[in-house]
Scaffold this motif. Structure first.
Motif, PDB file in Angstrom:
ATOM      1  N   GLY A 105       0.783  -1.233   0.000  1.00  0.00           N
ATOM      2  CA  GLY A 105       0.000   0.000   0.000  1.00  0.00           C
ATOM      3  C   GLY A 105       0.813   1.281   0.000  1.00  0.00           C
ATOM      4  O   GLY A 105       0.245   2.376  -0.093  1.00  0.00           O
ATOM      5  N   VAL A 106       2.136   1.171   0.092  1.00  0.00           N
ATOM      6  CA  VAL A 106       3.003   2.353   0.089  1.00  0.00           C
ATOM      7  C   VAL A 106       3.337   2.723  -1.356  1.00  0.00           C
ATOM      8  O   VAL A 106       3.691   1.857  -2.155  1.00  0.00           O
ATOM      9  N   ASP A 107       3.263   3.996  -1.685  1.00  0.00           N
ATOM     10  CA  ASP A 107       3.560   4.479  -3.030  1.00  0.00           C
ATOM     11  C   ASP A 107       4.850   5.290  -3.002  1.00  0.00           C
ATOM     12  O   ASP A 107       4.895   6.363  -2.388  1.00  0.00           O
ATOM     13  N   LEU A 108       5.887   4.772  -3.664  1.00  0.00           N
ATOM     14  CA  LEU A 108       7.174   5.464  -3.702  1.00  0.00           C
ATOM     15  C   LEU A 108       7.473   6.043  -5.086  1.00  0.00           C
ATOM     16  O   LEU A 108       8.626   6.357  -5.387  1.00  0.00           O
ATOM     17  N   ALA A 109       6.466   6.215  -5.892  1.00  0.00           N
ATOM     18  CA  ALA A 109       6.664   6.801  -7.217  1.00  0.00           C
ATOM     19  C   ALA A 109       7.318   8.171  -7.077  1.00  0.00           C
ATOM     20  O   ALA A 109       6.920   8.982  -6.238  1.00  0.00           O
ATOM     21  N   SER A 153       9.180  -2.450  -5.889  1.00  0.00           N
ATOM     22  CA  SER A 153       7.783  -2.871  -6.040  1.00  0.00           C
ATOM     23  C   SER A 153       6.809  -1.752  -5.717  1.00  0.00           C
ATOM     24  O   SER A 153       5.671  -1.742  -6.197  1.00  0.00           O
ATOM     25  N   ALA A 154       7.263  -0.799  -4.893  1.00  0.00           N
ATOM     26  CA  ALA A 154       6.417   0.345  -4.532  1.00  0.00           C
ATOM     27  C   ALA A 154       6.610   1.517  -5.478  1.00  0.00           C
ATOM     28  O   ALA A 154       6.051   2.596  -5.251  1.00  0.00           O
ATOM     29  N   GLY A 155       7.414   1.327  -6.517  1.00  0.00           N
ATOM     30  CA  GLY A 155       7.558   2.347  -7.543  1.00  0.00           C
ATOM     31  C   GLY A 155       8.792   3.219  -7.456  1.00  0.00           C
ATOM     32  O   GLY A 155       8.958   4.146  -8.263  1.00  0.00           O
ATOM     33  N   ASN A 171       9.155  -2.875 -12.586  1.00  0.00           N
ATOM     34  CA  ASN A 171       9.754  -1.541 -12.490  1.00  0.00           C
ATOM     35  C   ASN A 171      11.126  -1.591 -13.161  1.00  0.00           C
ATOM     36  O   ASN A 171      12.037  -2.245 -12.665  1.00  0.00           O
TER      37      ASN A 171
END
Length: 305
Positions: free
Chosen positions: A20-24, A47-49, A75
């Motif tokens: 659920g964490v977004d690191l984009a 996997s988190a971007g 990614n």
């Protein structure tokens, strides 16, 4: 300060922690990202971007690892760069090549309990690799971390820090008999003290720094450990690499620890003070602010020679 706890524990995996964490848009560096828990740490961040750079000694192994991470996460922003932590020139070159902000620095690479080995400067190799190399890397990347705003530094320490404080009067075993585990323990205490001092010095730059014990994981890190010692550890609650990477990933990316700095974690929660166990808790000397300041000053002086 109240103790920081999370819903995660000993058996949690890196994937569970980062779900659920977004690191984009975030950029990360993981030292030693081609083996052991470094691979799983890098995989979770990717996997988190996040854009992830594997800073490794063996770039061929790094490229193979990067290809595997790209394949499993989808990614393709996973890169490899050479880094030899025991070589000041290599550390300096990595920092100088870095361009733009850096949001996450995971000081993961290390060597454990090796026979006496010295760098060209005469420095004890475990201290030079585990502490001085990462210290030089972090200070060299300070401006990139400050530019990111809210950057996080993660220092992978060990319960072995309970074996030894930092001996500032004889860091490199020039006057005392060399013992591999004492040398390793000293370097791991230094990892914690680095986080304590970086938290203080760099708070105004929006940089947080924490240290952790990943747990016992069977990896190449144990290549110098005797068969007798390994046998003695048979009853130890070993983790998988995915479980071992979880606390690193928590500190690198989870919103559960936003703004937390200068602390030591194990099993995804802030550690309690060390008791009688040699495998859990944090030593008082590893969090001592005066010792942290002295070590920082000595480290700066050594690297400036």
């Amino acid at each position: 300060m109240s103790r920081i706890t999370t819903p995660f524990g000993h058996d949690s995996t890196a994937a569970q922690v980062i779900a659920g964490v977004d690191l984009a848009g975030r950029r990360a560096v993981v030292t030693g990202g081609a083996s052991g828990i470094g691979v799983e740490t890098a995989r979770a961040l990717a996997s988190a971007g996040a854009e992830v750079t594997l800073a490794v000694r063996n770039t061929a192994a790094g490229e193979r690892t990067a290809a595997g991470i790209i394949e499993t996460t989808g990614n393709n922003h996973v890169f490899v760069a050479p880094l030899e932590l025991a070589d000041r020139t290599s550390v300096r070159a990595f920092a100088e090549r870095w361009d733009g902000p850096l949001h996450i620095l995971v000081n993961n690479a290390g060597v454990m309990a090796e026979p006496l080995n010295r760098t060209i400067e005469g420095w004890e190799h475990q201290f030079a690799t585990n502490h001085l190399g990462h210290f030089g890397l972090a200070t060299g990347l300070h401006d990139a971390l400050a530019q990111a705003g809210g950057a996080r530094i993660v220092s992978v320490s060990s319960s072995a820090h309970l074996r030894s404080d930092v001996h500032l009067d004889d860091l490199h075993f020039e006057r005392r008999e060399y013992e591999p585990w004492l040398a390793y323990g000293q370097s791991k205490t230094a990892n914690v003290l680095f986080a304590v001092e970086a938290a203080k010095r760099w708070a105004s730059d929006g940089i947080v720094a924490n240290a952790l014990m990943p747990g016992g994981i069977r990896t190449a890190l144990q290549r110098y450990v005797s068969p007798e010692q390994l046998k003695a550890w048979e009853e130890f609650p070993w983790k998988t690499t995915a479980q071992g990477a979880s606390t690193s990933v928590l500190l690198a990316a989870s919103p559960l620890v936003d703004g937390i700095t200068g602390r030591y974690f194990e099993d995804n929660n802030e550690a309690l003070p060390a008791g009688d166990s040699e495998y859990s808790g944090v030593a008082e000397y590893a969090l001592d602010p005066e010792s942290a300041t002295r070590l920082w000053e000595v480290s700066e002086e050594l690297l400036s020679r």
